[in-house]
Design an enzyme around this catalytic site. Structure first.
Site, PDB file in Angstrom:
ATOM      1  CE1 TYR A   3      -2.858  -5.644  10.454  1.00  0.00           C
ATOM      2  CE2 TYR A   3      -4.989  -6.227   9.517  1.00  0.00           C
ATOM      3  CZ  TYR A   3      -3.819  -5.493   9.472  1.00  0.00           C
ATOM      4  OH  TYR A   3      -3.608  -4.610   8.446  1.00  0.00           O
TER       5      TYR A   3
ATOM      6  CE  LYS B 114      -4.032  -2.005  10.377  1.00  0.00           C
ATOM      7  NZ  LYS B 114      -3.272  -0.793  10.027  1.00  0.00           N
TER       8      LYS B 114
ATOM      9  CB  VAL C 154      -0.960  -0.004   1.212  1.00  0.00           C
ATOM     10  CG1 VAL C 154      -1.715   1.311   1.315  1.00  0.00           C
ATOM     11  CG2 VAL C 154      -1.937  -1.167   1.115  1.00  0.00           C
TER      12      VAL C 154
ATOM     13  CG  ASN D 225      -9.819  -9.509  -0.211  1.00  0.00           C
ATOM     14  OD1 ASN D 225      -9.408  -9.664   0.920  1.00  0.00           O
ATOM     15  ND2 ASN D 225     -10.970 -10.017  -0.632  1.00  0.00           N
TER      16      ASN D 225
ATOM     17  CG  HIS E 254      -3.518 -12.070   1.526  1.00  0.00           C
ATOM     18  ND1 HIS E 254      -2.762 -10.934   1.721  1.00  0.00           N
ATOM     19  CD2 HIS E 254      -4.025 -12.400   2.732  1.00  0.00           C
ATOM     20  CE1 HIS E 254      -2.821 -10.589   3.006  1.00  0.00           C
ATOM     21  NE2 HIS E 254      -3.583 -11.450   3.637  1.00  0.00           N
TER      22      HIS E 254
ATOM     23  N   PRO F 245      -9.686  -0.555   3.139  1.00  0.00           N
ATOM     24  CG  PRO F 245      -7.438  -0.939   2.610  1.00  0.00           C
ATOM     25  CD  PRO F 245      -8.335  -0.341   3.659  1.00  0.00           C
TER      26      PRO F 245
ATOM     27  NE  ARG G  44     -13.026 -14.697   0.071  1.00  0.00           N
ATOM     28  CZ  ARG G  44     -14.042 -15.451   0.483  1.00  0.00           C
ATOM     29  NH1 ARG G  44     -15.261 -15.236   0.011  1.00  0.00           N
ATOM     30  NH2 ARG G  44     -13.858 -16.413   1.359  1.00  0.00           N
TER      31      ARG G  44
ATOM     32  CG  ASP H  32     -15.656 -23.629  -0.840  1.00  0.00           C
ATOM     33  OD1 ASP H  32     -14.620 -23.725  -1.518  1.00  0.00           O
ATOM     34  OD2 ASP H  32     -16.767 -24.043  -1.217  1.00  0.00           O
TER      35      ASP H  32
ATOM     36  CB  SER I 231      -7.565  -4.549   7.129  1.00  0.00           C
ATOM     37  OG  SER I 231      -8.000  -5.833   6.787  1.00  0.00           O
ATOM     38  CB  SER I 232     -12.212  -5.771   4.441  1.00  0.00           C
ATOM     39  OG  SER I 232     -11.348  -6.832   4.088  1.00  0.00           O
ATOM     40  CB  CYS I 233      -9.702  -8.410   8.823  1.00  0.00           C
ATOM     41  SG  CYS I 233      -8.526  -7.378   9.701  1.00  0.00           S
TER      42      CYS I 233
END
Length: 328
Positions: A152, A156, A30, A181, A195, A179, A225, A285, A123-125
């Site tokens: 993490y 964030k 980034v 992925n 990733h 952001p 995704r 999955d 992060s989207s996590c």
């Protein structure tokens, strides 16, 4: 000190290209893209430091740096990142280092007195594991996190809340962008902890190089995704620095979904692998769908520009010229 008022006399970010801009984390996926974008736009005083030159987990070092440099703008793209394996093996490292980096940089930005605006990258996590899709900014803290990277994610989330608190209490114009992925040049292609997209590029390239008959990919290929080229994120960061000064964090995504199967077929095509693609449906999955709602930033006027295939071609070229060439 970065106070936002209706009659703010300051020039906009894009009209202030001679100002000092500090990009923290300029060597990562980034940060390197943001640095490239700033330079291409004509910013003439961009300040960077390597980890060896400035350890952002050390408060005294960070305060000394800000006192000496007195930047007007700060983009905080530095973070300790890693995949599921790294997060589960070193949870203390992930929560401590990220909390330290954020706390030190945001607090020093306030104390030095020169910073007009700061952007924190998350992060989207940060969102709950079972958040309704597409995920809006309002989903934050509405349910339990994905356990595999909660260390993490909690750090964030604390970063978002710190930016909000410093805005409320001190008037610091601190904003946050989350952001989806990401992929692109400078990505991590490590065989153990990369990733999905760089992992697929690496595996298809190695299969092509060894004339392997097939590539086996885990799962059914059905999960959806979202991917955003890192140059699009850099563009969004500049846009937000120029156009946005709100309390709430802002999602940054492409808004378009692809199945893992479609993605694998596309990577196979871009790499030029001629063998078979085999799905091992006995393997898990993961989450069936993960899409961010980016209508907020698109409503302000930003849109992504890099189509997935074009971005993959460029990323594969970078991989061959930098990662593969570096091994020879």
């Amino acid at each position: 000190m970065g106070t936002v008022t209706p009659a703010d006399p300051h020039p906009s970010f894009l009209a202030d290209k001679g100002a000092k801009v500090y990009v923290a984390g300029h060597r990562g996926l980034v940060g390197s893209a943001i640095l490239r974008r700033l330079v291409s736009l004509g910013f003439t005083d961009v300040v960077v430091r390597t980890h060896a030159e400035l350890d952002l987990t050390r408060q005294s070092a960070v305060e000394a740096f800000f006192a000496a440099e007195l930047p007007r703008y700060v983009v905080l793209a530095a973070a300790k990142v890693g995949g599921i394996h790294a997060n589960s093996t070193f949870p203390a490292d992930f929560i401590a280092a990220n909390l330290q980096i954020q706390t030190n940089v945001v607090d020093a930005a306030l104390r030095c007195g020169s910073v007009r605006k700061l952007l924190f990258l998350g992060s989207s996590c940060i969102y709950p594991k079972f958040a309704p899709q597409p995920i809006t900014e309002g989903s934050l803290l509405s349910g339990p996190l994905e356990p595999t990277n909660e260390w993490y994610a909690v750090a964030k989330i604390a970063g978002i809340k710190m930016c909000q608190a410093y805005r409320i209490q001190h008037g610091l114009d601190a904003i946050s962008a989350m952001p989806t992925n990401l992929y692109g040049p400078q990505d991590n292609f490590h065989p153990e902890n990369s990733h999905v997209l760089p992992a697929l590029i690496r595996r298809f390239h190695e299969a092509k190089a060894t004339n392997a008959p097939e590539v086996v990919v885990w799962g059914s290929g059905s999960p959806l995704r979202e991917f955003l080229h890192v140059d699009d994120l850099a563009d969004a960061v500049i846009f937000l620095m120029d156009q946005y000064s709100g309390l709430e964090h802002v999602n940054v995504g492409s808004g378009s979904e692809v199945t893992i199967k479609e993605l694998a077929e596309l990577v196979k095509e871009v790499v030029g692998f001629q063998g078979k693609l085999v799905w091992d449906s006995s393997k898990p999955d993961g989450t069936p769908r993960k899409l961010m709602d980016s209508s907020k930033i698109q409503g302000i006027g930003w849109k992504p520009k890099v189509p997935l295939k074009e971005g993959l071609v460029e990323t594969y070229k970078w991989y061959v010229e930098n990662v593969i060439a570096g091994k020879k």
